[in-house]
Write an enzyme that holds these catalytic residues in place. Sequence first.
Site, PDB file in Angstrom:
ATOM      1  N   GLU A 192      78.781  31.408  17.836  1.00  0.00           N
ATOM      2  CA  GLU A 192      78.843  30.695  19.108  1.00  0.00           C
ATOM      3  C   GLU A 192      77.537  29.937  19.363  1.00  0.00           C
ATOM      4  OE1 GLU A 192      79.693  31.860  23.822  1.00  0.00           O
ATOM      5  OE2 GLU A 192      79.114  33.404  22.382  1.00  0.00           O
ATOM      6  N   LYS A 226      85.808  27.270  24.770  1.00  0.00           N
ATOM      7  CA  LYS A 226      85.877  28.680  25.124  1.00  0.00           C
ATOM      8  C   LYS A 226      86.666  28.840  26.419  1.00  0.00           C
ATOM      9  CE  LYS A 226      82.728  32.669  25.715  1.00  0.00           C
ATOM     10  NZ  LYS A 226      81.311  33.080  25.645  1.00  0.00           N
ATOM     11  N   CYS A 248      83.799  34.271  21.232  1.00  0.00           N
ATOM     12  CA  CYS A 248      83.190  35.475  21.814  1.00  0.00           C
ATOM     13  C   CYS A 248      84.088  36.166  22.838  1.00  0.00           C
ATOM     14  CB  CYS A 248      81.824  35.138  22.393  1.00  0.00           C
ATOM     15  SG  CYS A 248      80.720  36.591  22.491  1.00  0.00           S
TER      16      CYS A 248
END
Length: 572
Positions: free
Chosen positions: A41, A116, A152
């Site tokens: 990330e 994300k 994540c």
Amino acid sequence: MKIAIAQINPTIGDLLLNAQKILEAAQRAASSGARLLLTPELSLCGYPPRDLLLNPSFVEAMGITLQNLAEDLPPNLAVLVGTVEPNPNAHISGGKTLFNSMALLENGKVQQVFHKRLLPTYDVFDERRYFEPGLQANYFTLDNIDIGVTICEDLWNDEEFWGKRSYAVNPIADLAILGVDLIVNLSASPYTVGKQQFRETMLSHSAVRFQQPIIYANQVGGNDDLIFDGRSFALNRQGEIMSRACGFDTDLMVVEFDEVQSDLLLGSVAPVYESEDEEIWQALVLGVRDYARKCRFSKVVLGLSGGIDSAIVAAIATAALGKENVLGVLMPSPYSSEHSISDALALAENLGIKTNLLPIGELMQGFDQTLGDLFAGTEFGIAEENIQSRIRGNLLMAIANKFGYLLLSTGNKSEMAVGYCTLYGDMNGGLAVIADVPKTRVYSLCHWLNRHNEIIPQNVLTKAPSAELKPGQVDQDSLPPYEILDDILQRLVHNHQSAVQIVAAGHDPVIVDRVIQMVARAEFKRRQAPPGLKITDRAFGTGWRMPIASNWVGVKKAYQAKTTATPNLSLL
């Protein structure tokens, strides 16, 4: 298809250096026959970039660096790179101006960008400050294989595993509905004790539940107070570990996806650590090494008192930077015992580090003379004790300034919690190495370190802890025994238990009340402390956001109001 994971150690903000690390990993991956390379990330800027993201020129430079990287990558290799992407609708919708994104680079171009979806705002995370969440499931097709992309936190919302949902959507479930062949996750997940086992258990559950092989790529390295442990891994559909990268170091792991079985094949699996102490040691060594290196220090200095805290910090610093780059300073006062000096010298000899001896008796006399008239008629107390600590702090800062050394603070978490430390004295420093390590864990680490040969002198392990600021002083003159104190702190700080609950667990109510009050009163000290390396899920650092001017000792008063009745834990 071979898929490589670049477990890199980025430096926050150094776009060119990070791009070069990705490029070197890509060249190695291509040489190994990989078709796809995964990076962590925000791998291009490093995680967490924090308010660097508020600088438009930084974001613009990231876009330029990303395009240049795409042009330099080897042919026939697709690479997922962590970056930020401007939100073109922010001025219309009122949303945040950026997305936390992964860019798919191939054939010299940015082919696709994925955002994300789940943005954490707990503990050390504050992603809603900067980012707008993505709204759609992310996947791409490479050589007829559909690969789902998560970033994540996107993996941390399996309501079956947690027993609840923290977010409205579950990105893994959405990808499973779409029928992807494989899910990859690109993470920058900070280390805490026991977290790797938890990650593997959680993702194993998701792999089995959704019948999806999962590849998890994690960042490694120390960034300020946060330590990233790496330990990237891959799971097959049965939730079994097929590959695991090393911990606390860079690595390039290659896994193979079998198109016929639609599953991952067994590869190299790094072993787990034998104990929590070994794991914590590796984390702290990496944290010191990277903090010093990334802040451009090559040497460190610390005070050696002959006590256990400075002993373990000196050992960590030596392992991190080499014995030639560590200076220990002994600063005995008239109250220092003989064994304080001899134990400190024995430790230094075991580690092979240099020492200097700077007695502070005459300096203490100078302070006494200067303050004599003002302090006349008062008794010797904490103010006089703290002068000794502040003299030592001044000497250490002078050495650090003169020679360009990084000063390491040696206070442990138990002391930081209750304020058993001196502002502008032993709290001085650029990094608090064990500020998240309770005293009982300090002893455990030292015994682990001595498992093969004596590094920490035996007398350091057996003598009663003492600040030695007055004759015959020991820590337990001011504090409960550390076994009791640390258990109370664990319940109060980590488990958020009330006084009633802590007393119900068997602790003396008078001690509990006193500890709660000490923790509350010490908040102003902790706010002025140097950054402390985080190894637990509740550290006094980025994720600790307590007010200073407050009255949260109300949890203590809630207990006192119920001492005459049977405690009703549900009310507190």
